[in-house]
Design an enzyme around this catalytic site. Sequence first.
Site, PDB file in Angstrom:
ATOM      1  N   LEU A  93       0.841  -1.197   0.000  1.00 15.99           N
ATOM      2  CA  LEU A  93       0.000   0.000   0.000  1.00 15.99           C
ATOM      3  C   LEU A  93       0.880   1.253   0.000  1.00 15.99           C
ATOM      4  O   LEU A  93       1.996   1.240   0.505  1.00 15.99           O
ATOM      5  CB  LEU A  93      -0.905  -0.028   1.226  1.00 15.99           C
ATOM      6  CG  LEU A  93      -1.949  -1.162   1.190  1.00 15.99           C
ATOM      7  CD1 LEU A  93      -2.474  -1.479   2.583  1.00 15.99           C
ATOM      8  CD2 LEU A  93      -3.082  -0.826   0.224  1.00 15.99           C
ATOM      9  N   HIS A 109       1.362 -11.536   9.304  1.00 12.70           N
ATOM     10  CA  HIS A 109       2.538 -11.905   8.514  1.00 12.70           C
ATOM     11  C   HIS A 109       3.081 -13.244   9.012  1.00 12.70           C
ATOM     12  O   HIS A 109       3.176 -13.459  10.225  1.00 12.70           O
ATOM     13  CB  HIS A 109       3.612 -10.816   8.647  1.00 12.70           C
ATOM     14  CG  HIS A 109       4.823 -11.095   7.822  1.00 12.70           C
ATOM     15  ND1 HIS A 109       4.846 -10.886   6.454  1.00 12.70           N
ATOM     16  CD2 HIS A 109       6.033 -11.591   8.147  1.00 12.70           C
ATOM     17  CE1 HIS A 109       6.028 -11.253   5.983  1.00 12.70           C
ATOM     18  NE2 HIS A 109       6.768 -11.680   6.994  1.00 12.70           N
ATOM     19  N   GLU A 174      -2.081 -18.604  13.130  1.00  9.28           N
ATOM     20  CA  GLU A 174      -2.589 -17.370  12.516  1.00  9.28           C
ATOM     21  C   GLU A 174      -4.080 -17.218  12.779  1.00  9.28           C
ATOM     22  O   GLU A 174      -4.570 -16.153  13.155  1.00  9.28           O
ATOM     23  CB  GLU A 174      -2.329 -17.374  10.998  1.00  9.28           C
ATOM     24  CG  GLU A 174      -0.858 -17.322  10.626  1.00  9.28           C
ATOM     25  CD  GLU A 174      -0.637 -17.149   9.119  1.00  9.28           C
ATOM     26  OE1 GLU A 174      -1.421 -16.445   8.462  1.00  9.28           O
ATOM     27  OE2 GLU A 174       0.329 -17.727   8.595  1.00  9.28           O
TER      28      GLU A 174
HETATM   29  C1  GAR Z   1      -1.152 -16.255   5.296  1.00 10.81           C
HETATM   30  O1  GAR Z   1      -0.227 -17.220   5.692  1.00 10.81           O
HETATM   31  C2  GAR Z   1      -0.649 -14.860   5.643  1.00 10.81           C
HETATM   32  O2  GAR Z   1       0.066 -14.823   6.827  1.00 10.81           O
HETATM   33  C3  GAR Z   1       0.228 -14.580   4.467  1.00 10.81           C
HETATM   34  O3  GAR Z   1      -0.437 -15.106   3.350  1.00 10.81           O
HETATM   35  C4  GAR Z   1      -1.257 -16.200   3.773  1.00 10.81           C
HETATM   36  C5  GAR Z   1      -2.668 -15.927   3.314  1.00 10.81           C
HETATM   37  O4  GAR Z   1      -3.471 -17.061   3.526  1.00 10.81           O
HETATM   38  N1  GAR Z   1       0.451 -13.184   4.329  1.00 10.81           N
HETATM   39  C6  GAR Z   1       1.549 -12.644   3.817  1.00 10.81           C
HETATM   40  O5  GAR Z   1       2.477 -13.308   3.380  1.00 10.81           O
HETATM   41  C7  GAR Z   1       1.571 -11.127   3.806  1.00 10.81           C
HETATM   42  N2  GAR Z   1       2.807 -10.644   3.310  1.00 10.81           N
HETATM   43  P1  GAR Z   1      -5.040 -16.919   3.591  1.00 10.81           P
HETATM   44  O6  GAR Z   1      -5.479 -16.200   2.306  1.00 10.81           O
HETATM   45  O7  GAR Z   1      -5.549 -18.316   3.618  1.00 10.81           O
HETATM   46  O8  GAR Z   1      -5.391 -16.131   4.827  1.00 10.81           O
END
Ligand code: GAR
Length: 192
Positions: A93, A109, A174
């Site tokens: 962004l 993250h 997460e």
């Molecule tokens: C997740 O693991 C998140 O932490 C990561 O992408 C994945 C999305 O999965 N985010 C990043 O890498 C941000 N730079 P999801 O669409 O199933 O939530």
Amino acid sequence: KKRVAILISGRGSNMTALIDACRLPDYPAEIVGVGSNRATAPGLEIASARGLETFSLAQSQFVDRDAFDAALTQKLDAWNVDIICLAGFMRILTPDFTVRWAGRLINIHPSLLPLYRGLDTHARALADGARVHGCTVHFVTPDLDEGPTIMQAQVPVLPGDTPDTLATRILVEEHRIYPEALCLLASGTLKY
Ligand code: GAR
């Protein structure tokens, strides 16, 4: 309740965890809609199936990143959004956008920040021989993956782990900490 928008680019499993949490009684936030920078993001269909409004914006519709982010703000303002959750939103962004939403814009993250900013975090942790790895919910600031940490979870790195097995172990965490972190912010317990 605080009005929350979720921005995604893909699968939307963190989005789904946030939607589920918001349906719990007494949770201090409600999801008002989901936006994506990719019209084909599978998470958009999940959001619609849950009865949520969605939009997608493609960079190709706009002359530059400022125009894209201005359109994004317009969409979010139309929903009267209080808080934005980035959930696998794989787009950087503009500084203007992050400053405008400072303190109300959070991200998850897949690493223990400040370790492994950017992409391919699991492969990089394995290549380093890391013994622990994890995930971080943090405020978004103009610098990529640098904002103040709200919550982290650790998992062990086990013998034989691959980026995929590690990702799966971390994803469980997460889905646990993102709703907890949003709860802290939305309830006013947490100050920026
Ligand atoms: C997740 O693991 C998140 O932490 C990561 O992408 C994945 C999305 O999965 N985010 C990043 O890498 C941000 N730079 P999801 O669409 O199933 O939530």
